[in-house]
Design an enzyme around this catalytic site. Structure first.
Site, PDB file in Angstrom:
ATOM      1  N   GLU A  22       0.967  -1.238  -0.025  1.00  0.00           N
ATOM      2  CA  GLU A  22       0.071   0.018   0.086  1.00  0.00           C
ATOM      3  C   GLU A  22       0.732   1.261   0.014  1.00  0.00           C
ATOM      4  O   GLU A  22       0.374   2.364   0.557  1.00  0.00           O
ATOM      5  CB  GLU A  22      -0.963   0.123   1.065  1.00  0.00           C
ATOM      6  CG  GLU A  22      -1.704  -1.252   1.221  1.00  0.00           C
ATOM      7  CD  GLU A  22      -2.981  -1.459   0.196  1.00  0.00           C
ATOM      8  OE1 GLU A  22      -3.064  -0.418  -0.589  1.00  0.00           O
ATOM      9  OE2 GLU A  22      -3.234  -2.608  -0.331  1.00  0.00           O
TER      10      GLU A  22
HETATM   11  C1  LIG Z   1       2.103  -9.818   1.341  1.00  0.00           C
HETATM   12  C2  LIG Z   1       2.245  -9.140   0.207  1.00  0.00           C
HETATM   13  C3  LIG Z   1       0.812  -8.776  -0.560  1.00  0.00           C
HETATM   14  C4  LIG Z   1       0.588  -7.974  -1.390  1.00  0.00           C
HETATM   15  N1  LIG Z   1      -0.787  -7.661  -1.953  1.00  0.00           N
HETATM   16  C5  LIG Z   1      -0.807  -6.881  -3.130  1.00  0.00           C
HETATM   17  C6  LIG Z   1      -2.208  -6.711  -3.507  1.00  0.00           C
HETATM   18  O1  LIG Z   1      -2.977  -7.143  -3.096  1.00  0.00           O
HETATM   19  N2  LIG Z   1      -2.169  -5.922  -4.660  1.00  0.00           N
HETATM   20  C7  LIG Z   1      -1.265  -5.265  -5.428  1.00  0.00           C
HETATM   21  O2  LIG Z   1      -1.112  -4.672  -6.257  1.00  0.00           O
HETATM   22  N3  LIG Z   1       0.282  -5.456  -4.853  1.00  0.00           N
HETATM   23  C8  LIG Z   1       0.576  -6.335  -3.657  1.00  0.00           C
HETATM   24  N4  LIG Z   1       1.604  -6.346  -3.122  1.00  0.00           N
HETATM   25  C9  LIG Z   1       2.776  -5.754  -3.758  1.00  0.00           C
HETATM   26  C10 LIG Z   1       3.235  -4.419  -3.015  1.00  0.00           C
HETATM   27  O3  LIG Z   1       2.422  -3.381  -3.505  1.00  0.00           O
HETATM   28  C11 LIG Z   1       4.580  -4.154  -3.457  1.00  0.00           C
HETATM   29  O4  LIG Z   1       5.356  -4.967  -2.825  1.00  0.00           O
HETATM   30  C12 LIG Z   1       4.993  -2.658  -3.198  1.00  0.00           C
HETATM   31  O5  LIG Z   1       4.266  -1.630  -3.880  1.00  0.00           O
HETATM   32  C13 LIG Z   1       6.350  -2.379  -3.125  1.00  0.00           C
HETATM   33  O6  LIG Z   1       6.955  -2.939  -4.333  1.00  0.00           O
HETATM   34  P1  LIG Z   1       8.192  -3.590  -4.666  1.00  0.00           P
HETATM   35  O7  LIG Z   1       7.855  -4.914  -3.742  1.00  0.00           O
HETATM   36  O8  LIG Z   1       8.536  -3.909  -6.175  1.00  0.00           O
HETATM   37  O9  LIG Z   1       9.350  -3.077  -3.846  1.00  0.00           O
HETATM   38  P2  LIG Z   1      10.322  -2.003  -4.801  1.00  0.00           P
HETATM   39  O10 LIG Z   1       9.358  -0.881  -5.940  1.00  0.00           O
HETATM   40  O11 LIG Z   1      11.412  -2.669  -5.728  1.00  0.00           O
HETATM   41  O12 LIG Z   1      10.909  -1.149  -3.686  1.00  0.00           O
HETATM   42  C14 LIG Z   1      12.084  -1.424  -2.886  1.00  0.00           C
HETATM   43  C15 LIG Z   1      12.250  -0.496  -2.256  1.00  0.00           C
HETATM   44  O13 LIG Z   1      12.956   0.854  -2.868  1.00  0.00           O
HETATM   45  C16 LIG Z   1      12.149   1.853  -2.636  1.00  0.00           C
HETATM   46  N5  LIG Z   1      11.916   2.668  -3.628  1.00  0.00           N
HETATM   47  C17 LIG Z   1      11.252   2.166  -4.945  1.00  0.00           C
HETATM   48  N6  LIG Z   1      11.141   3.287  -5.548  1.00  0.00           N
HETATM   49  C18 LIG Z   1      11.453   4.446  -5.208  1.00  0.00           C
HETATM   50  C19 LIG Z   1      11.449   5.665  -5.448  1.00  0.00           C
HETATM   51  N7  LIG Z   1      11.048   6.026  -6.476  1.00  0.00           N
HETATM   52  N8  LIG Z   1      11.986   6.642  -4.369  1.00  0.00           N
HETATM   53  C20 LIG Z   1      12.365   6.285  -3.294  1.00  0.00           C
HETATM   54  N9  LIG Z   1      12.360   5.031  -2.804  1.00  0.00           N
HETATM   55  C21 LIG Z   1      11.893   4.312  -3.889  1.00  0.00           C
HETATM   56  C22 LIG Z   1      10.981   1.655  -1.859  1.00  0.00           C
HETATM   57  O14 LIG Z   1      10.508   2.392  -0.807  1.00  0.00           O
HETATM   58  C23 LIG Z   1      11.494   0.189  -0.862  1.00  0.00           C
HETATM   59  O15 LIG Z   1      12.069   0.576   0.028  1.00  0.00           O
HETATM   60  C24 LIG Z   1       1.867  -7.215  -2.020  1.00  0.00           C
HETATM   61  C25 LIG Z   1       3.208  -7.341  -1.450  1.00  0.00           C
HETATM   62  C26 LIG Z   1       3.133  -8.268  -0.319  1.00  0.00           C
HETATM   63  C27 LIG Z   1       4.531  -8.508   0.056  1.00  0.00           C
END
Ligand SMILES: Cc1cc2nc3c(=O)[nH]c(=O)nc-3n(C[C@H](O)[C@H](O)[C@H](O)COP(=O)(O)OP(=O)(O)OC[C@H]3O[C@@H](n4cnc5c(N)ncnc54)[C@H](O)[C@@H]3O)c2cc1C
Length: 226
Positions: A68
């Site tokens: 979220e």
């Molecule tokens: C248990 C679980 C349930 C989930 N359920 C859903 C769901 O129901 N629906 C759905 O759509 N998604 C779901 N997700 C996905 C979730 O929304 C993403 O994991 C989340 O948006 C973070 O994206 P990412 O994991 O690709 O991390 P990344 O985008 O790779 O981020 C990694 C780190 O880099 C930082 N970062 C990345 N980009 C930037 C930037 N531009 N500026 C500063 N910092 C940055 C982030 O803050 C973070 O600390 C779920 C994930 C989990 C683990």
């Protein structure tokens, strides 16, 4: 509650709610991790051992700063959308409200409320100083401002927490004065706000210093260093 028909007031309230969203989501989830980690710590080794269940609370909390909208994304939202889209106009409304609360605490005539008001006033000064720094550097130092985003979120969260606690303390004091309701509950509200003011609000000043440091240190790192 009443329906708002004035479009300007509607827009102001919408911007206010939107301004608070990254603060509430980012702050609440980060605090959840801290509280559940402390929950493990105070139970010592028993907290760490899986069977007691304390670690499960920490693990359940740990995801909340990732999904979220990660904390990094909440911070960018606060800075680049909520703060800058109206050139700080909504932020100024919030600062004004915090100021009013700090003033009311100071004028209460009650030492513990005055102590909260004094801390809140100092924390607000840190928040406004950091905001002015961001405004001054937004155009010329994008990477400095980006580096400052998460500390700025923590700063906003820290001061907002003191603001809400301060407001709650004022309401509680009113009920205590009238001798109405659960007196122990209201005394606990004031004691909690005082604790927050003494133990957490001073962190606002250090977050503000981190914001104003920008990317000066980070920029010195090169790929070969990793
Ligand atoms: C248990 C679980 C349930 C989930 N359920 C859903 C769901 O129901 N629906 C759905 O759509 N998604 C779901 N997700 C996905 C979730 O929304 C993403 O994991 C989340 O948006 C973070 O994206 P990412 O994991 O690709 O991390 P990344 O985008 O790779 O981020 C990694 C780190 O880099 C930082 N970062 C990345 N980009 C930037 C930037 N531009 N500026 C500063 N910092 C940055 C982030 O803050 C973070 O600390 C779920 C994930 C989990 C683990």
């Amino acid at each position: 509650m009443h329906a708002i028909s004035d479009p300007e007031e509607k827009k102001r309230n919408l911007f206010l709610a939107e301004f608070m969203i990254p603060i509430v989501k980012g702050g609440g989830t980060e605090m959840g991790i801290e509280v559940t980690s402390l929950g493990i710590q105070i139970h010592g080794g028993m907290g760490f051992i899986e069977e007691t269940g304390a670690a499960q609370h920490w693990r359940d909390s740990r995801i909340t700063t990732i999904y979220e909208g990660t904390t990094g994304i909440q911070a960018n939202d606060l800075l680049f959308r909520k703060l800058m889209r109206d050139q700080g106009a909504t932020a100024k409304v919030v600062f004004g409200e915090v100021y009013v609360t700090a003033k009311a605490l100071g004028a209460s005539g009650k030492p513990e409320l005055q102590a909260i008001g004094q801390r809140l006033g100092a924390a607000l000064k840190a928040w406004t100083d950091a905001t002015e720094w961001l405004a001054a550097n937004a155009k010329t130092s994008l990477s400095g401002v980006l580096t400052a985003a998460v500390p700025y979120l923590h700063l906003a969260v820290t001061v907002s927490g003191g603001w809400f606690m301060g407001k709650a303390a004022l309401v509680a004091a009113g009920y205590l004065d009238k001798g109405e309701g659960d007196q122990t509950f209201y005394r606990a509200k004031i004691a909690t706000a005082h604790f927050y003011a003494d133990q957490l609000l001073p962190q606002a000043a250090s977050y503000a210093e981190t914001v104003k440091a920008g990317d000066a240190a980070l920029a010195a790192f090169t790929d070969e260093m990793f």
